[in-house]
Design an enzyme around this catalytic site. Structure first.
Site, mmCIF file in Angstrom:
data_model
loop_
_atom_site.group_PDB
_atom_site.id
_atom_site.type_symbol
_atom_site.label_atom_id
_atom_site.label_comp_id
_atom_site.label_asym_id
_atom_site.label_seq_id
_atom_site.Cartn_x
_atom_site.Cartn_y
_atom_site.Cartn_z
ATOM 1 N N CYS A 1 45.913 49.546 35.215
ATOM 2 C CA CYS A 1 44.933 49.882 34.285
ATOM 3 C C CYS A 1 44.985 51.255 33.952
ATOM 4 C CB CYS A 1 43.623 49.212 34.852
ATOM 5 S SG CYS A 1 42.073 49.865 33.958
ATOM 6 N N CYS B 1 41.343 52.804 34.010
ATOM 7 C CA CYS B 1 40.808 53.086 35.314
ATOM 8 C C CYS B 1 41.633 54.089 36.037
ATOM 9 C CB CYS B 1 41.033 51.899 36.143
ATOM 10 S SG CYS B 1 40.742 50.225 35.326
ATOM 11 N N ASP B 2 42.631 54.500 35.804
ATOM 12 C CA ASP B 2 43.258 55.377 36.871
ATOM 13 C C ASP B 2 43.978 56.408 36.367
ATOM 14 O OD1 ASP B 2 42.406 53.568 38.993
ATOM 15 O OD2 ASP B 2 44.412 52.468 39.032
HETATM 16 P P1 FAD Z 1 37.302 39.283 38.908
HETATM 17 O O1 FAD Z 1 36.728 40.798 39.394
HETATM 18 O O2 FAD Z 1 38.849 39.097 38.759
HETATM 19 O O3 FAD Z 1 36.524 38.327 40.032
HETATM 20 C C1 FAD Z 1 36.564 36.931 39.750
HETATM 21 C C2 FAD Z 1 36.634 36.133 41.047
HETATM 22 O O4 FAD Z 1 36.364 34.839 40.875
HETATM 23 C C3 FAD Z 1 37.775 36.545 42.066
HETATM 24 O O5 FAD Z 1 37.129 36.779 43.189
HETATM 25 C C4 FAD Z 1 38.552 35.187 42.057
HETATM 26 O O6 FAD Z 1 39.020 34.638 43.288
HETATM 27 C C5 FAD Z 1 36.923 34.082 41.802
HETATM 28 N N1 FAD Z 1 37.546 32.746 41.321
HETATM 29 C C6 FAD Z 1 38.425 32.560 40.510
HETATM 30 N N2 FAD Z 1 38.411 31.094 40.610
HETATM 31 C C7 FAD Z 1 37.552 30.670 41.505
HETATM 32 C C8 FAD Z 1 37.073 29.304 41.810
HETATM 33 N N3 FAD Z 1 37.684 28.059 41.328
HETATM 34 N N4 FAD Z 1 36.136 29.145 42.871
HETATM 35 C C9 FAD Z 1 35.363 30.234 43.235
HETATM 36 N N5 FAD Z 1 36.006 31.492 42.951
HETATM 37 C C10 FAD Z 1 37.113 31.642 42.241
HETATM 38 N N6 FAD Z 1 37.641 48.477 36.180
HETATM 39 C C11 FAD Z 1 36.922 49.489 36.065
HETATM 40 O O7 FAD Z 1 36.014 49.560 35.344
HETATM 41 N N7 FAD Z 1 37.260 50.740 36.796
HETATM 42 C C12 FAD Z 1 38.233 50.756 37.563
HETATM 43 O O8 FAD Z 1 38.500 51.832 38.256
HETATM 44 C C13 FAD Z 1 39.110 49.594 37.841
HETATM 45 N N8 FAD Z 1 40.147 49.539 38.787
HETATM 46 C C14 FAD Z 1 40.843 48.598 38.838
HETATM 47 C C15 FAD Z 1 41.901 48.552 39.674
HETATM 48 C C16 FAD Z 1 42.547 47.337 40.155
HETATM 49 C C17 FAD Z 1 43.652 47.292 41.074
HETATM 50 C C18 FAD Z 1 42.485 46.255 39.301
HETATM 51 C C19 FAD Z 1 43.044 45.170 39.554
HETATM 52 C C20 FAD Z 1 41.280 46.283 38.484
HETATM 53 C C21 FAD Z 1 40.468 47.456 38.332
HETATM 54 N N9 FAD Z 1 39.710 47.158 37.151
HETATM 55 C C22 FAD Z 1 38.829 48.331 37.316
HETATM 56 C C23 FAD Z 1 39.285 46.184 36.418
HETATM 57 C C24 FAD Z 1 37.909 45.220 36.940
HETATM 58 O O9 FAD Z 1 38.489 45.091 38.388
HETATM 59 C C25 FAD Z 1 37.975 43.925 36.218
HETATM 60 O O10 FAD Z 1 37.880 44.283 34.912
HETATM 61 C C26 FAD Z 1 36.674 43.321 36.908
HETATM 62 O O11 FAD Z 1 36.652 43.259 38.301
HETATM 63 C C27 FAD Z 1 36.491 41.915 36.133
HETATM 64 O O12 FAD Z 1 35.332 41.226 36.716
HETATM 65 P P2 FAD Z 1 35.389 39.629 36.582
HETATM 66 O O13 FAD Z 1 34.037 39.474 37.351
HETATM 67 O O14 FAD Z 1 35.667 39.286 35.344
HETATM 68 O O15 FAD Z 1 36.411 38.907 37.471
#
Ligand code: FAD
Length: 311
Positions: A136, A139-140
């Site tokens: 990303c 992000c980085d």
């Molecule tokens: P997620 O954070 O992906 O969480 C979804 C969760 O649901 C996961 O834990 C998954 O296991 C769980 N899940 C899925 N299916 C099931 C199921 N059937 N039953 C139970 N649980 C389930 N964004 C920023 O704003 N700033 C940053 O600096 C930044 N750095 C990042 C660095 C990295 C390495 C990565 C990978 C991403 C980064 N991002 C950053 C992006 C950010 O992390 C995502 O946009 C954000 O986390 C998305 O949130 P979400 O809640 O939609 O999903």
């Protein structure tokens, strides 16, 4: 039979925790299933987060997620670190099965299962995440000032990342397995016109060199001849796509051609009444912690309104 809960949230990222916080404060006693192996979502795989508002000195990704969880728990959200493995969303009472086979019942479901970045599948990639390897640029990118960077990918996202990274980088090399880009012409032309960007076609990343705990260099390989060459890049951005976690809902919830959950924007309503979608699982475009958290709040408010209309 288990009691019928007002709200079940699936997913423990910023979207899920925010939805749990809002519905808990609305006295809806939500229960959140947050995965058995990946509690806290994508931000638990990174170190410093500098763009989440409220933390002028930055915040460690796992710490931020622990705080979000604690805040939702404080208002009564119940957290279960388990996966939902099966769903029947069709009726007014939704049925959700956990990994032990227990069926949970809910009037509303908030789907916040996120999406996973596609990986190259080469040794060192995971260990060097946050240590030179990133998925990303928004992000980085800021951490890569005056560095030589490789961007892998040939689509619009790769071009956008490469172009954005020229703000910080000394040089950007786009590495693509094929001889032509998939990106739209306008994105390609912008990248071709940028003096800081060069291209390595028919090329793949063969190996990541380590310098202590950090990425120290990258070995590239020509896909036809097998010839390798070292590049002195200390940053690698992988932009080869994402996979929304929607397999569980296929056949019940409408998905788009890339598998993202479809919602009736600007609401978070899916095609099934009482089921709402939030965060990266619905979002092709922004994919940030703050936008995921924001849509988690919207989903909670949509669920609250839906429940009020039932009574
Ligand atoms: P997620 O954070 O992906 O969480 C979804 C969760 O649901 C996961 O834990 C998954 O296991 C769980 N899940 C899925 N299916 C099931 C199921 N059937 N039953 C139970 N649980 C389930 N964004 C920023 O704003 N700033 C940053 O600096 C930044 N750095 C990042 C660095 C990295 C390495 C990565 C990978 C991403 C980064 N991002 C950053 C992006 C950010 O992390 C995502 O946009 C954000 O986390 C998305 O949130 P979400 O809640 O939609 O999903």
């Amino acid at each position: 039979m288990s009691e019928i809960r007002d709200v079940v949230v699936i997913g423990s990222g910023p979207a899920g925790y925010t939805a749990a916080l809002y519905t808990a404060r609305a006295q809806l006693r939500p229960v959140l299933f947050g995965s058995s192996v990946f509690v806290g979502g994508s931000l638990t795989t990174t170190t410093e987060v500098e763009n989440f508002p409220g933390f002028p000195d930055g915040v460690d990704g796992p710490d931020l997620m622990d705080k979000m969880r604690a805040q939702a728990e404080k208002f009564g959200a119940e957290m279960i670190d388990d996966d939902i493995t099966d769903v029947d969303l069709t009726g007014p009472v939704k049925l959700l099965t956990d990994s032990a086979g227990t069926v949970h019942r809910a009037r509303t479901v908030i789907v916040a299962t996120g999406s996973g970045y596609r990986k190259l599948g080469i040794p060192g990639e995971e260990e060097l995440s946050g240590r030179g390897v990133s998925w990303c640029a928004t992000c980085d990118g800021f951490f890569f000032r005056d560095r030589d960077i490789v961007v892998v990918g040939g689509g619009d996202t790769a071009m956008e990342e490469a172009t954005f990274l020229t703000r910080f980088a000394k040089s950007v090399t786009v590495v693509h397995r094929r001889s032509a880009l998939r990106a739209s012409k306008v994105m390609q032309n912008r990248a071709f016109a940028d003096d800081k960007i060069s291209f390595a076609f028919d090329t793949e990343v063969a190996e990541l060199r380590q310098d202590g705990p950090m990425l120290g260099g990258i070995l590239l390989r020509d896909v036809f001849t097998g010839a390798t060459r070292d590049v002195a890049a200390t940053g690698l951005f992988i932009a080869i796509g994402h996979d929304p976690r929607t397999d569980l809902f296929r056949g019940q919830l409408d998905l788009d051609e890339e598998g993202y959950l479809k919602v009736a924007a600007p609401t978070t309503r899916t095609n099934i009444p009482g089921v709402f979608g939030a965060g990266d699982v619905v979002d092709h475009t922004y994919r940030q912690a703050i936008t995921a958290a924001g849509s988690g709040a919207s989903a909670a408010l949509d669920a609250e309104r839906y429940l009020s209309a039932l009574t």
